[in-house]
Write an enzyme that holds these catalytic residues in place. Structure first.
Site, PDB file in Angstrom:
ATOM      1  N   CYS A 165      -3.054 -26.111 -59.175  1.00 23.73           N
ATOM      2  CA  CYS A 165      -2.690 -25.302 -58.005  1.00 23.73           C
ATOM      3  C   CYS A 165      -2.226 -23.895 -58.371  1.00 23.73           C
ATOM      4  O   CYS A 165      -2.149 -23.030 -57.504  1.00 23.73           O
ATOM      5  CB  CYS A 165      -1.633 -26.015 -57.171  1.00 23.73           C
ATOM      6  SG  CYS A 165       0.005 -26.091 -57.939  1.00 23.73           S
ATOM      7  N   HIS A 223      15.557 -21.164 -53.322  1.00 25.02           N
ATOM      8  CA  HIS A 223      14.216 -21.603 -52.938  1.00 25.02           C
ATOM      9  C   HIS A 223      13.471 -21.881 -54.231  1.00 25.02           C
ATOM     10  O   HIS A 223      13.405 -21.033 -55.121  1.00 25.02           O
ATOM     11  CB  HIS A 223      13.506 -20.505 -52.137  1.00 25.02           C
ATOM     12  CG  HIS A 223      12.058 -20.792 -51.915  1.00 25.02           C
ATOM     13  ND1 HIS A 223      11.624 -21.732 -51.000  1.00 25.02           N
ATOM     14  CD2 HIS A 223      10.945 -20.277 -52.495  1.00 25.02           C
ATOM     15  CE1 HIS A 223      10.295 -21.767 -51.028  1.00 25.02           C
ATOM     16  NE2 HIS A 223       9.868 -20.900 -51.935  1.00 25.02           N
ATOM     17  N   HIS A 267       7.606 -25.924 -52.846  1.00 23.54           N
ATOM     18  CA  HIS A 267       7.293 -26.862 -51.770  1.00 23.54           C
ATOM     19  C   HIS A 267       6.921 -28.227 -52.343  1.00 23.54           C
ATOM     20  O   HIS A 267       6.512 -28.341 -53.500  1.00 23.54           O
ATOM     21  CB  HIS A 267       6.161 -26.315 -50.895  1.00 23.54           C
ATOM     22  CG  HIS A 267       6.606 -25.163 -50.062  1.00 23.54           C
ATOM     23  ND1 HIS A 267       6.580 -23.869 -50.526  1.00 23.54           N
ATOM     24  CD2 HIS A 267       7.126 -25.113 -48.810  1.00 23.54           C
ATOM     25  CE1 HIS A 267       7.057 -23.067 -49.586  1.00 23.54           C
ATOM     26  NE2 HIS A 267       7.399 -23.796 -48.540  1.00 23.54           N
ATOM     27  N   ASP A 283       0.306 -34.994 -52.297  1.00 23.30           N
ATOM     28  CA  ASP A 283      -1.010 -35.117 -52.940  1.00 23.30           C
ATOM     29  C   ASP A 283      -0.918 -35.186 -54.463  1.00 23.30           C
ATOM     30  O   ASP A 283      -1.844 -34.810 -55.174  1.00 23.30           O
ATOM     31  CB  ASP A 283      -1.915 -33.954 -52.517  1.00 23.30           C
ATOM     32  CG  ASP A 283      -1.362 -32.593 -52.914  1.00 23.30           C
ATOM     33  OD1 ASP A 283      -0.271 -32.522 -53.515  1.00 23.30           O
ATOM     34  OD2 ASP A 283      -2.025 -31.580 -52.619  1.00 23.30           O
ATOM     35  N   ARG A 329       3.866 -34.139 -55.275  1.00 22.98           N
ATOM     36  CA  ARG A 329       3.665 -32.926 -56.091  1.00 22.98           C
ATOM     37  C   ARG A 329       4.721 -31.913 -55.690  1.00 22.98           C
ATOM     38  O   ARG A 329       4.680 -31.343 -54.617  1.00 22.98           O
ATOM     39  CB  ARG A 329       2.275 -32.327 -55.888  1.00 22.98           C
ATOM     40  CG  ARG A 329       2.102 -30.974 -56.614  1.00 22.98           C
ATOM     41  CD  ARG A 329       0.671 -30.466 -56.560  1.00 22.98           C
ATOM     42  NE  ARG A 329       0.146 -30.356 -55.225  1.00 22.98           N
ATOM     43  CZ  ARG A 329       0.049 -29.205 -54.525  1.00 22.98           C
ATOM     44  NH1 ARG A 329       0.457 -28.077 -55.050  1.00 22.98           N
ATOM     45  NH2 ARG A 329      -0.457 -29.208 -53.311  1.00 22.98           N
ATOM     46  N   CYS A 333       5.613 -28.483 -56.131  1.00 22.69           N
ATOM     47  CA  CYS A 333       4.933 -27.243 -56.493  1.00 22.69           C
ATOM     48  C   CYS A 333       6.006 -26.163 -56.584  1.00 22.69           C
ATOM     49  O   CYS A 333       6.533 -25.717 -55.554  1.00 22.69           O
ATOM     50  CB  CYS A 333       3.887 -26.928 -55.428  1.00 22.69           C
ATOM     51  SG  CYS A 333       2.896 -25.484 -55.769  1.00 22.69           S
TER      52      CYS A 333
END
Length: 145
Positions: free
Chosen positions: A63, A100, A103, A107, A116, A118
């Site tokens: 990704c 932060h 996310h 998947d 996952r 990310c």
């Protein structure tokens, strides 16, 4: 160890680290320091230092951001509904630093739980396995290959 958000630490962040952690930004895909990183150790919140992810749970998802199958300490992760950018996603923030991080998506590898995480490299600091004890993270050595 006590983890907390510190203005002193925030003032030392790079502009990219500040944009990502404090303004819920996202670094460009494949640009982060830890995307292709494979050394053994743990990843901690760059603001608070709280342990977030272990190298043994990191995998190549393709990704463009570091991907993990689980948090090293689930109590250090807040998962929040994010409806920005016309999407419904799950934002991942650190509990003590309120940074932060990225996310969470459903998947990931099914054989490893299907999740996952990310995560933006800019929100992380890596602690090598060889330095974990001296930096106060020895209790997590068993989670690092």
């Amino acid at each position: 160890m006590q983890y907390r958000k510190s203005q002193e630490v925030i003032d030392r962040l790079t502009s990219e680290q500040r944009r990502v952690t404090q303004e819920a930004g996202t670094e460009r895909p494949f640009s982060g320091e830890y995307n292709d990183h494979t050394e053994p150790g743990i990843y901690v919140d760059i603001v608070s230092g709280e342990p977030l992810f272990a190298s043994s749970d990191k995998y190549e998802s393709g990704c463009g951001w570091p991907s993990f199958t689980k948090a090293i300490v689930s109590a250090n992760i807040n998962a929040l509904r994010d409806t920005s950018h016309g999407m419904i996603r799950t934002e991942v923030r650190s509990v003590h630093g309120d940074s932060h991080l990225g996310h969470l998506f459903p998947d990931g590898p099914p054989e490893r739980g299907g999740l996952r995480y990310c995560i933006n490299s800019a929100s992380l600091r890596f602690v090598h396995r060889d330095d974990m004890v001296s930096e106060g993270f020895g209790e997590y050595l068993d989670q690092v290959e």
